[in-house]
Design a protein around this motif. Structure first.
Motif, short mmCIF file in Angstrom:
data_model
loop_
_atom_site.label_atom_id
_atom_site.label_comp_id
_atom_site.label_asym_id
_atom_site.label_seq_id
_atom_site.Cartn_x
_atom_site.Cartn_y
_atom_site.Cartn_z
N MET A 1 1.12 -30.21 12.87
CA MET A 1 2.08 -29.52 13.73
C MET A 1 3.52 -29.77 13.29
SD MET A 1 1.36 -27.44 16.13
CE MET A 1 -0.06 -26.81 16.98
N ALA A 2 3.81 -31.01 12.88
CA ALA A 2 5.19 -31.32 12.49
C ALA A 2 5.58 -30.52 11.25
CB ALA A 2 5.33 -32.82 12.23
N THR A 3 4.67 -30.44 10.26
CA THR A 3 5.01 -29.69 9.05
C THR A 3 5.08 -28.19 9.37
OG1 THR A 3 2.68 -29.75 8.43
CG2 THR A 3 4.12 -31.34 7.38
N LEU A 4 4.19 -27.74 10.26
CA LEU A 4 4.24 -26.34 10.69
C LEU A 4 5.59 -26.05 11.34
CD1 LEU A 4 2.53 -23.72 11.15
CD2 LEU A 4 1.96 -24.62 13.38
N GLY A 5 6.04 -26.99 12.19
CA GLY A 5 7.33 -26.83 12.86
C GLY A 5 8.47 -26.75 11.86
N PHE A 6 8.43 -27.61 10.83
CA PHE A 6 9.46 -27.56 9.78
C PHE A 6 9.48 -26.18 9.13
CE2 PHE A 6 9.76 -27.76 5.11
CZ PHE A 6 11.13 -27.92 5.01
N GLY A 7 8.28 -25.67 8.81
CA GLY A 7 8.19 -24.35 8.17
C GLY A 7 8.80 -23.27 9.04
N ILE B 1 2.64 -23.09 19.32
CA ILE B 1 3.47 -24.24 18.94
C ILE B 1 4.25 -24.75 20.14
CG2 ILE B 1 5.54 -23.02 18.12
CD1 ILE B 1 5.07 -25.12 15.65
N LYS B 2 4.64 -23.84 21.05
CA LYS B 2 5.33 -24.32 22.25
C LYS B 2 4.36 -25.01 23.19
CE LYS B 2 9.08 -21.21 21.85
NZ LYS B 2 9.71 -19.97 22.27
N ASP C 1 13.62 -20.47 19.30
CA ASP C 1 12.37 -21.09 18.90
C ASP C 1 12.59 -22.41 18.20
OD1 ASP C 1 10.87 -19.15 19.95
OD2 ASP C 1 10.34 -18.16 18.06
N ALA C 2 13.68 -22.45 17.43
CA ALA C 2 13.96 -23.66 16.66
C ALA C 2 14.21 -24.85 17.59
CB ALA C 2 15.16 -23.44 15.74
N ILE C 3 14.72 -24.57 18.81
CA ILE C 3 14.99 -25.66 19.75
C ILE C 3 13.70 -26.33 20.18
CG2 ILE C 3 15.74 -26.14 22.11
CD1 ILE C 3 18.01 -24.33 21.66
N ALA C 4 12.70 -25.50 20.55
CA ALA C 4 11.41 -26.05 20.97
C ALA C 4 10.83 -26.89 19.85
CB ALA C 4 10.46 -24.92 21.33
N ILE C 5 10.97 -26.40 18.61
CA ILE C 5 10.36 -27.10 17.49
C ILE C 5 11.12 -28.39 17.21
CG2 ILE C 5 9.81 -26.94 15.05
CD1 ILE C 5 9.60 -23.84 15.67
N ALA C 6 12.45 -28.33 17.35
CA ALA C 6 13.23 -29.55 17.16
C ALA C 6 12.82 -30.60 18.19
CB ALA C 6 14.72 -29.24 17.27
N ILE C 7 12.60 -30.16 19.44
CA ILE C 7 12.13 -31.09 20.48
C ILE C 7 10.78 -31.67 20.07
CG2 ILE C 7 11.31 -31.25 22.86
CD1 ILE C 7 13.39 -29.17 23.60
N LEU C 8 9.90 -30.78 19.57
CA LEU C 8 8.57 -31.24 19.14
C LEU C 8 8.70 -32.33 18.08
CD1 LEU C 8 5.47 -30.98 18.82
CD2 LEU C 8 5.89 -29.21 17.14
N LEU C 9 9.56 -32.08 17.08
CA LEU C 9 9.68 -33.05 15.99
C LEU C 9 10.22 -34.38 16.52
CD1 LEU C 9 11.02 -30.83 13.06
CD2 LEU C 9 8.72 -31.72 13.41
N VAL C 10 11.25 -34.28 17.39
CA VAL C 10 11.83 -35.52 17.91
C VAL C 10 10.79 -36.30 18.71
CG1 VAL C 10 13.53 -36.44 19.52
CG2 VAL C 10 14.18 -34.65 17.91
N ILE C 11 10.04 -35.59 19.56
CA ILE C 11 9.01 -36.26 20.37
C ILE C 11 7.95 -36.90 19.48
CG2 ILE C 11 7.05 -35.75 21.87
CD1 ILE C 11 9.44 -36.12 23.47
#
Lengths: 296, 365
Positions: free
Chosen positions: B151-157, A225-226, A266-276
């Motif tokens: 990926m976005a939904t995976l990230g939310f999870g 995911i990263k 980990d949540a930071i990387a994912i938050a960045i992902l969502l924002v991007i």
């Protein structure tokens, strides 16, 4: 923040960032030739680390790593031949689900072979406490191994794609598949080769990072995911963008430790992902017009 | 006329209701009532799965984060019904809740005063929160397609999983235990207690079949046709005046509510919830079951949801539990992307004319 501490965080960020960049380049190589995001990319990294640790019982370190990389490449080729090669025009949803299934199988196989224990390779030079000084910060020599190996891989891949005929064939395949077929390029073999290549670089990265980050059977998901975040940051398919994106994410993560609890890193990387994804899905360096032509 | 037509359409439910009752009688007769526990749990998981099925199969939107909604429902209702509010009893929000009759005062194990939210209120709060999160998340996420959406939904999870795992309010790695039963009506308690086993089996199936009834009507309505149009071609649907974004969002929110409700009820039934319920593997498992059931087939999703969850909960797959679901995913997607029911059986039926729809009788003039 003192300048030593700053450099300390920076080095940590660069170390992790170069691993993310390699995972992202692995995504890009396969995405470019097939249009598939291989959700099992993180598993290649895990396999590289795990196999090296196992082979180290019988072989000296360099040979153990080499063998681990070769075996992982073989696994990459096998995955492509078993699951991808003979599918005619599969939909994206189908490919997502298949590669997720593959990643689960690899992970569960690793759990049964190696157990749930955390393992690691020994440090290549020195041990856990040996350090070298860089601008007043103390870092482990292994950091240089990670950064060095990853940089070398990026340079080698660039030479491969620019200067060798196979590399050019792969790029042709990425640019326009039908035109590549018409030029006599066997696109199917190029797809296999892309899986072999990205498995290989993932495994090598997994081996050199193992002493610092440790290896566990379920490392892959987090790395995937990263790596994907980084690939999107740099623009999907753009390898130099991936390097920049990787360093950026690594450094953001490293500095966030001083603000956010480690559990939420980990949540930071994912938050960045969502924002991007919401704001600039074509990446920091890509153009939206180009992205419009691609199919995700 | 319309009434009798609807009644005829819903005859489909009769054999299922009969089977549900038959299974209960069978377990009572053979003295294997303990099966009902797993069947009840499977029914709650299936509630999530049929909701996801409508999102994936009909609206064509993949979600790798539905365990997140399940966890939002389960964790919120668990935390609200177990975390003691009595230290804050002087503060305004707590006083307000109390005056509205939303709080339940009792004593904990040591005889100290315990002030918690009542299950009904907790359930409503949990579902509203899931709905709100689905709404806020859905607006940007559902603009994405393919890999990006996955990926976005995976990230939310993963974010939900991390929050559950890292915050002490949600019990960190231990999760929350000691969740009280949920009295739906006086005498109808959702609880894992042995005495309530049979009634809980029927509660779970009533909820599940009501959900199926709702989905069936939805699919056969204007909304369902719009969703199928979106799945076929979003551009064409757009051009025909279908508000694609709105329909996708509504379906996403509906499936989130189903998941959260499943989480709430199963948590009260199990008496607790742990972070593994929020894990990525759970989300992937739900997607696998929907895929096996045939994507756009709520009956297939229901059947596979019951069978696979039951086998998994009975420990049938041993330590290969997750591997089995991975293998199922790959096999189905490689050989039968339209689900297991689309394989030979259907072809056979079609050949013999058994599966063919009756053509409406046209009277000759």
């Amino acid at each position: 923040m003192t300048s030593e501490l700053f450099i300390q965080y920076l080095m940590a960020g660069i170390t992790y960032g170069s691993i993310y960049a390699i995972v992202a380049i692995g995504f890009n190589i396969i995405y470019n030739t097939t249009g598939i995001i291989n959700f099992a990319q993180g598993e290649f990294v895990m396999l590289g680390g795990m196999l090296s640790i196992t082979f180290l019982q019988y072989l000296p370190l360099p040979l153990a790593i080499l063998l681990a990389v070769v075996v992982t490449m073989g696994i990459g080729a096998a995955i492509e031949m078993l699951f991808i090669r003979w599918l005619v025009n599969p939909g994206i949803l189908r490919m997502i689900i298949i590669t997720i299934g593959i990643s689960i199988l690899i992970r569960e196989a690793a759990l049964h072979v190696w157990g749930a224990n955390v393992r690691s390779l020994p440090y290549f030079f020195g041990n856990e406490i040996s350090t070298i000084a860089i601008f007043g910060a103390r870092v482990s020599p292994q950091v240089l191994w990670v950064v060095g190996t990853c940089s070398l891989m990026v340079v080698a891949l660039n030479i491969f794609f620019q200067a060798t005929s196979i590399g050019r064939e792969m790029r042709a395949c990425a640019a326009n598949r039908i035109a590549a077929v018409l030029c006599g390029i066997d696109t199917r073999n190029m797809v296999t080769l892309s899986f072999v290549l990205s498995a290989g670089i993932g495994a090598l990265a997994g081996a050199v990072m193992s002493p610092i980050t440790y290896t566990q059977y379920d490392n892959g998901t987090g790395l995937a995911i990263k790596g994907f975040t980084v690939a999107i940051l740099g623009g999907l398919g753009n390898s130099l963008g991936a390097v920049a994106g990787g360093l950026l994410l690594g450094i953001i993560e490293a500095f966030s430790v001083s603000v956010v609890p480690l559990a939420f890193q980990d949540a930071i990387a994912i938050a960045i992902l969502l924002v991007i994804l919401f704001v600039r899905p074509h990446g920091l360096f890509g153009s939206s017009a180009m992205a419009g032509l691609k199919e995700f | 006329m319309a009434m009798s037509q609807n009644f005829g359409k819903n005859l489909v439910f009769l054999p299922i209701v009969a089977a549900v009752i038959l299974i209960q009688l069978l377990t009572a007769w053979t003295g294997s009532v303990y099966y009902l526990t797993q069947l009840t749990m499977s029914a709650y998981y299936s509630l999530l799965i049929v909701g996801l099925c409508v999102l994936m199969g009909y609206a064509g939107q993949i979600s790798l984060g539905h365990a997140g909604f399940f966890a939002i429902g389960g964790y919120l209702s668990a935390a609200l019904t177990t975390r003691n509010l009595s230290p804050y009893s002087g503060q305004l929000p707590v006083r307000l809740l109390d005056s509205l009759g939303c709080l339940h005062a009792g004593q904990d194990l040591y005889g100290d005063p315990l002030l918690v939210v009542t299950p009904w209120v907790a359930c409503i709060i949990a579902i509203l929160v899931a709905l709100a999160i689905a709404f806020i998340l859905g607006i940007p996420v559902l603009k994405l397609k393919g890999h990006y959406l996955a990926m976005a939904t995976l990230g939310f999870g993963i974010i939900i999983y991390r929050i559950a795992l890292a915050s002490s309010y949600f019990g960190e790695a231990d999760g929350i235990s000691g969740v009280p039963g949920f009295a739906l009506l006086p005498g109808l308690l959702v609880s894992g207690d042995k005495a309530y086993r049979v009634s809980n089996y029927y509660i779970a199936w009533t909820v599940l079949l009501l959900a199926m009834l709702l989905l069936r009507h939805l699919i056969n309505s204007r909304v369902g046709r719009a969703l199928r149009a979106i799945h076929g071609s979003p551009e064409a649907a757009d051009a025909m005046g279908v508000d694609t974004a709105r329909f996708k969002l509504k379906t996403f929110m509906l499936s989130a509510v189903f998941s959260a409700l499943a989480g709430v009820l199963l948590t009260h039934y199990n008496g607790g919830i742990g972070p593994s319920e929020a894990s990525v593997m759970k989300s992937v498992r739900y997607v696998a079951i929907v895929a096996v059931g045939g994507m756009a087939n709520i009956w297939g999703a229901l059947a596979m949801g019951m069978v696979l969850n039951f086998l998994s909960l009975r420990g049938f797959f041993g330590t290969y539990d997750d591997a089995v679901f991975g293998l199922i995913l790959i096999t189905i997607m490689l050989f039968a992307p339209n689900g297991i029911l689309s394989l030979q059986v259907r072809g056979l039926w079609r050949q013999r004319g058994l599966f063919r729809r009756k053509k409406p009788a046209v009277k000759e003039a």
